[in-house]
Design a protein around this motif. Structure first.
Motif, PDB file in Angstrom:
ATOM      1  N   SER A   1      -1.039  -3.593  -1.890  1.00  0.00           N
ATOM      2  CA  SER A   1      -1.485  -5.067  -1.890  1.00  0.00           C
ATOM      3  C   SER A   1      -0.511  -5.659  -2.967  1.00  0.00           C
ATOM      4  O   SER A   1       0.094  -5.131  -4.017  1.00  0.00           O
ATOM      5  CB  SER A   1      -2.737  -5.259  -2.333  1.00  0.00           C
ATOM      6  N   TRP A   2      -0.416  -7.103  -2.712  1.00  0.00           N
ATOM      7  CA  TRP A   2       0.071  -7.807  -3.682  1.00  0.00           C
ATOM      8  C   TRP A   2      -1.040  -8.468  -4.678  1.00  0.00           C
ATOM      9  O   TRP A   2      -2.009  -8.800  -4.134  1.00  0.00           O
ATOM     10  CB  TRP A   2       1.077  -8.879  -3.136  1.00  0.00           C
ATOM     11  N   ASN A   3      -0.853  -8.354  -6.000  1.00  0.00           N
ATOM     12  CA  ASN A   3      -1.667  -9.002  -6.893  1.00  0.00           C
ATOM     13  C   ASN A   3      -1.049 -10.320  -7.416  1.00  0.00           C
ATOM     14  O   ASN A   3       0.082 -10.305  -7.957  1.00  0.00           O
ATOM     15  CB  ASN A   3      -2.150  -8.122  -8.071  1.00  0.00           C
ATOM     16  N   VAL A   4      -1.944 -11.226  -7.390  1.00  0.00           N
ATOM     17  CA  VAL A   4      -1.505 -12.666  -8.228  1.00  0.00           C
ATOM     18  C   VAL A   4      -2.419 -12.674  -9.381  1.00  0.00           C
ATOM     19  O   VAL A   4      -3.713 -12.445  -9.436  1.00  0.00           O
ATOM     20  CB  VAL A   4      -1.745 -13.744  -7.257  1.00  0.00           C
ATOM     21  N   TYR A   5      -1.621 -12.957 -10.545  1.00  0.00           N
ATOM     22  CA  TYR A   5      -2.159 -13.330 -11.771  1.00  0.00           C
ATOM     23  C   TYR A   5      -2.205 -14.937 -12.400  1.00  0.00           C
ATOM     24  O   TYR A   5      -0.950 -15.482 -12.163  1.00  0.00           O
ATOM     25  CB  TYR A   5      -1.685 -12.387 -12.976  1.00  0.00           C
ATOM     26  N   LEU A   6      -3.281 -15.136 -12.578  1.00  0.00           N
ATOM     27  CA  LEU A   6      -3.284 -16.616 -13.368  1.00  0.00           C
ATOM     28  C   LEU A   6      -3.066 -16.692 -14.794  1.00  0.00           C
ATOM     29  O   LEU A   6      -3.563 -15.692 -15.546  1.00  0.00           O
ATOM     30  CB  LEU A   6      -4.496 -17.269 -12.967  1.00  0.00           C
ATOM     31  N   ALA A   7      -2.467 -17.384 -15.281  1.00  0.00           N
ATOM     32  CA  ALA A   7      -2.262 -17.562 -16.705  1.00  0.00           C
ATOM     33  C   ALA A   7      -3.497 -17.824 -17.650  1.00  0.00           C
ATOM     34  O   ALA A   7      -4.264 -18.663 -17.029  1.00  0.00           O
ATOM     35  CB  ALA A   7      -1.240 -18.594 -17.079  1.00  0.00           C
ATOM     36  N   SER A   8      -3.718 -17.030 -18.837  1.00  0.00           N
ATOM     37  CA  SER A   8      -4.908 -17.542 -19.740  1.00  0.00           C
ATOM     38  C   SER A   8      -4.137 -17.376 -21.011  1.00  0.00           C
ATOM     39  O   SER A   8      -3.256 -16.649 -21.318  1.00  0.00           O
ATOM     40  CB  SER A   8      -5.821 -16.414 -19.497  1.00  0.00           C
ATOM     41  N   LYS A   9      -4.785 -18.360 -21.744  1.00  0.00           N
ATOM     42  CA  LYS A   9      -4.339 -18.372 -23.401  1.00  0.00           C
ATOM     43  C   LYS A   9      -5.234 -17.935 -24.235  1.00  0.00           C
ATOM     44  O   LYS A   9      -4.862 -17.299 -25.244  1.00  0.00           O
ATOM     45  CB  LYS A   9      -4.279 -19.772 -23.544  1.00  0.00           C
ATOM     46  N   ASP A  10      -6.337 -17.512 -23.545  1.00  0.00           N
ATOM     47  CA  ASP A  10      -7.276 -16.542 -24.477  1.00  0.00           C
ATOM     48  C   ASP A  10      -7.971 -15.668 -23.189  1.00  0.00           C
ATOM     49  O   ASP A  10      -8.972 -16.248 -22.596  1.00  0.00           O
ATOM     50  CB  ASP A  10      -8.743 -17.530 -25.041  1.00  0.00           C
TER      51      ASP A  10
ATOM     52  N   GLY B   1       6.372  -7.179 -10.886  1.00  0.00           N
ATOM     53  CA  GLY B   1       6.106  -5.488 -11.153  1.00  0.00           C
ATOM     54  C   GLY B   1       5.729  -4.898  -9.873  1.00  0.00           C
ATOM     55  O   GLY B   1       5.318  -5.590  -8.876  1.00  0.00           O
ATOM     56  N   LEU B   2       5.966  -3.747  -9.898  1.00  0.00           N
ATOM     57  CA  LEU B   2       5.573  -2.630  -8.971  1.00  0.00           C
ATOM     58  C   LEU B   2       5.104  -1.365  -9.698  1.00  0.00           C
ATOM     59  O   LEU B   2       5.578  -1.260 -10.654  1.00  0.00           O
ATOM     60  CB  LEU B   2       6.917  -2.392  -8.303  1.00  0.00           C
ATOM     61  N   GLY B   3       4.144  -1.004  -9.107  1.00  0.00           N
ATOM     62  CA  GLY B   3       3.354   0.252  -9.770  1.00  0.00           C
ATOM     63  C   GLY B   3       2.399   0.901  -8.909  1.00  0.00           C
ATOM     64  O   GLY B   3       2.040   0.354  -7.734  1.00  0.00           O
ATOM     65  N   PRO B   4       1.782   1.989  -9.150  1.00  0.00           N
ATOM     66  CA  PRO B   4       0.847   2.832  -8.430  1.00  0.00           C
ATOM     67  C   PRO B   4      -0.353   2.117  -8.468  1.00  0.00           C
ATOM     68  O   PRO B   4      -0.944   1.456  -9.193  1.00  0.00           O
ATOM     69  CB  PRO B   4       0.928   4.296  -8.940  1.00  0.00           C
ATOM     70  N   SER B   5      -1.067   2.362  -7.264  1.00  0.00           N
ATOM     71  CA  SER B   5      -2.402   1.789  -7.007  1.00  0.00           C
ATOM     72  C   SER B   5      -3.433   2.222  -8.010  1.00  0.00           C
ATOM     73  O   SER B   5      -3.570   3.590  -8.396  1.00  0.00           O
ATOM     74  CB  SER B   5      -3.197   1.972  -5.642  1.00  0.00           C
ATOM     75  N   PRO B   6      -4.113   1.237  -8.895  1.00  0.00           N
ATOM     76  CA  PRO B   6      -5.031   1.708 -10.115  1.00  0.00           C
ATOM     77  C   PRO B   6      -6.172   2.327  -9.305  1.00  0.00           C
ATOM     78  O   PRO B   6      -6.502   2.034  -8.180  1.00  0.00           O
ATOM     79  CB  PRO B   6      -5.123   0.585 -10.639  1.00  0.00           C
ATOM     80  N   THR B   7      -6.687   3.271 -10.203  1.00  0.00           N
ATOM     81  CA  THR B   7      -8.039   4.001  -9.804  1.00  0.00           C
ATOM     82  C   THR B   7      -9.166   2.862  -9.691  1.00  0.00           C
ATOM     83  O   THR B   7     -10.009   3.342  -8.786  1.00  0.00           O
ATOM     84  CB  THR B   7      -8.560   5.036 -10.558  1.00  0.00           C
ATOM     85  N   VAL B   8      -9.192   1.940 -10.167  1.00  0.00           N
ATOM     86  CA  VAL B   8     -10.213   0.774 -10.139  1.00  0.00           C
ATOM     87  C   VAL B   8     -10.332   0.182  -8.787  1.00  0.00           C
ATOM     88  O   VAL B   8     -11.135  -0.777  -8.566  1.00  0.00           O
ATOM     89  CB  VAL B   8     -10.329  -0.053 -11.260  1.00  0.00           C
ATOM     90  N   MET B   9      -9.211   0.086  -7.956  1.00  0.00           N
ATOM     91  CA  MET B   9      -9.056  -0.728  -6.654  1.00  0.00           C
ATOM     92  C   MET B   9      -9.010   0.414  -5.484  1.00  0.00           C
ATOM     93  O   MET B   9      -8.772   1.706  -5.903  1.00  0.00           O
ATOM     94  CB  MET B   9      -8.002  -1.382  -6.700  1.00  0.00           C
TER      95      MET B   9
ATOM     96  N   PRO C   1      -0.428 -19.586 -11.319  1.00  0.00           N
ATOM     97  CA  PRO C   1       0.015 -18.266 -10.940  1.00  0.00           C
ATOM     98  C   PRO C   1       1.133 -18.285 -11.856  1.00  0.00           C
ATOM     99  O   PRO C   1       2.132 -18.880 -11.768  1.00  0.00           O
ATOM    100  CB  PRO C   1       0.099 -18.670  -9.337  1.00  0.00           C
ATOM    101  N   CYS C   2       1.199 -17.047 -12.483  1.00  0.00           N
ATOM    102  CA  CYS C   2       2.289 -16.748 -13.223  1.00  0.00           C
ATOM    103  C   CYS C   2       3.055 -15.152 -13.329  1.00  0.00           C
ATOM    104  O   CYS C   2       3.901 -15.075 -13.930  1.00  0.00           O
ATOM    105  CB  CYS C   2       1.814 -17.001 -15.043  1.00  0.00           C
ATOM    106  N   TRP C   3       2.309 -14.506 -12.531  1.00  0.00           N
ATOM    107  CA  TRP C   3       2.797 -13.303 -12.429  1.00  0.00           C
ATOM    108  C   TRP C   3       2.183 -12.533 -11.014  1.00  0.00           C
ATOM    109  O   TRP C   3       1.216 -12.895 -10.653  1.00  0.00           O
ATOM    110  CB  TRP C   3       2.238 -12.149 -13.703  1.00  0.00           C
ATOM    111  N   VAL C   4       3.270 -11.700 -10.493  1.00  0.00           N
ATOM    112  CA  VAL C   4       2.589 -10.877  -9.369  1.00  0.00           C
ATOM    113  C   VAL C   4       3.214  -9.553  -9.521  1.00  0.00           C
ATOM    114  O   VAL C   4       4.160  -9.359 -10.152  1.00  0.00           O
ATOM    115  CB  VAL C   4       3.400 -11.618  -7.834  1.00  0.00           C
ATOM    116  N   ASP C   5       2.366  -8.649  -8.883  1.00  0.00           N
ATOM    117  CA  ASP C   5       2.900  -7.458  -8.872  1.00  0.00           C
ATOM    118  C   ASP C   5       2.243  -6.649  -7.543  1.00  0.00           C
ATOM    119  O   ASP C   5       1.589  -7.027  -6.903  1.00  0.00           O
ATOM    120  CB  ASP C   5       2.490  -6.492 -10.017  1.00  0.00           C
ATOM    121  N   HIS C   6       3.132  -5.620  -6.980  1.00  0.00           N
ATOM    122  CA  HIS C   6       2.861  -4.909  -5.653  1.00  0.00           C
ATOM    123  C   HIS C   6       2.350  -3.571  -6.261  1.00  0.00           C
ATOM    124  O   HIS C   6       2.893  -2.861  -6.939  1.00  0.00           O
ATOM    125  CB  HIS C   6       4.111  -4.894  -5.229  1.00  0.00           C
TER     126      HIS C   6
END
Length: 234
Positions: free
Chosen positions: A70-79, A57-65, A12-17
């Motif tokens: 909600s809080w989003n958790v991002y996992l690190a990827s090298k590719d 980060g903090l941002g408006p809810s994307p239209t795809v969701m 887990p490397c990034w979170v945004d609300h």
């Protein structure tokens, strides 16, 4: 804690609300943790900082969701292109991306086979949150799901034996845990006690208790608090 600029794959490397009420989110979390917010682009996305260091980060809810907060958790990827293909092969569903995030990197949003939304991040410079494992910063992330076996199979297929915390729960989703000072120090201006370990400050700011250590903010987003050893991130 030293500044952190790299994360291994799957960590887990990034979170945004993401929220329908940016002002309300700023008021709640700014008052609770002392966070500051700097607008990053013309779409309303903000960087969250604490003592000048990036913590999310903090941002408006994307239209795809689904609309909401909600809080989003991002996992690190090298590719990220490879990760996206693997997500699909392992039974996940990609809902956005990969898309660029300015010069900072690229992101992808997906839903894993257990039904939990999850993000993946390929950093262009710093690879994620810079300040971690401190009061007011990200200290741990857990996946809560009613289908832990399906989730474990999926993430093990993506990242092998990278340690991820997956807990059986009637509630499905990734949950970020933020550090609080030792109880005697309190949180923000709300204060705390030895018994509540930070819960009093969250409740006074308008949070709703869910279960031990978990809260829903006034907008409905789920987050956790910890005042443990503050060294939970890999």
């Amino acid at each position: 804690m030293p500044r952190r600029t790299s994360y291994g794959p799957g960590t887990p490397c990034w979170v945004d609300h993401v929220t329908v009420d940016l002002t309300g989110a700023k008021q709640f979390y700014g008052g609770l943790f002392g966070w500051e917010f700097t607008r990053e682009n013309d779409r309303g996305y903000h960087l969250i900082t604490l003592r000048g260091e990036i913590i999310g980060g903090l941002g408006p809810s994307p239209t795809v969701m689904a609309p909401g907060s909600s809080w989003n958790v991002y996992l690190a990827s090298k590719d990220l292109d490879h990760t996206r293909a693997e997500v699909v092969d392992l039974g996940g569903r990609v809902v956005m991306g990969p898309v660029p995030a300015g010069e900072d990197g690229r992101l992808c949003l997906a839903v894993d086979p257990s039904g939990a939304a999850v993000g993946f991040w390929e950093g262009g410079r710093d690879e994620g949150v810079v300040l971690a494992d401190e009061p007011g910063a990200l200290c741990a992330c857990e996946l809560h799901t009613a289908r832990p076996d399906a989730a474990e199979e999926f993430y093990r297929g993506l990242y092998g034996d990278v340690p991820l915390v997956i807990r059986p729960s009637s509630r499905t989703g990734w949950v970020p845990f933020f550090g609080v000072p030792h109880a005697a120090e309190g949180i923000g201006n709300a204060g705390s006690t030895e018994d509540t370990r930070g819960a009093a400050a969250a409740l006074a700011a308008g949070a709703r208790p869910l279960e031990s250590g978990l809260f829903a903010d006034p907008l409905g987003a789920v987050f956790g608090l910890t005042d443990g050893n503050l060294t939970d991130l890999n």
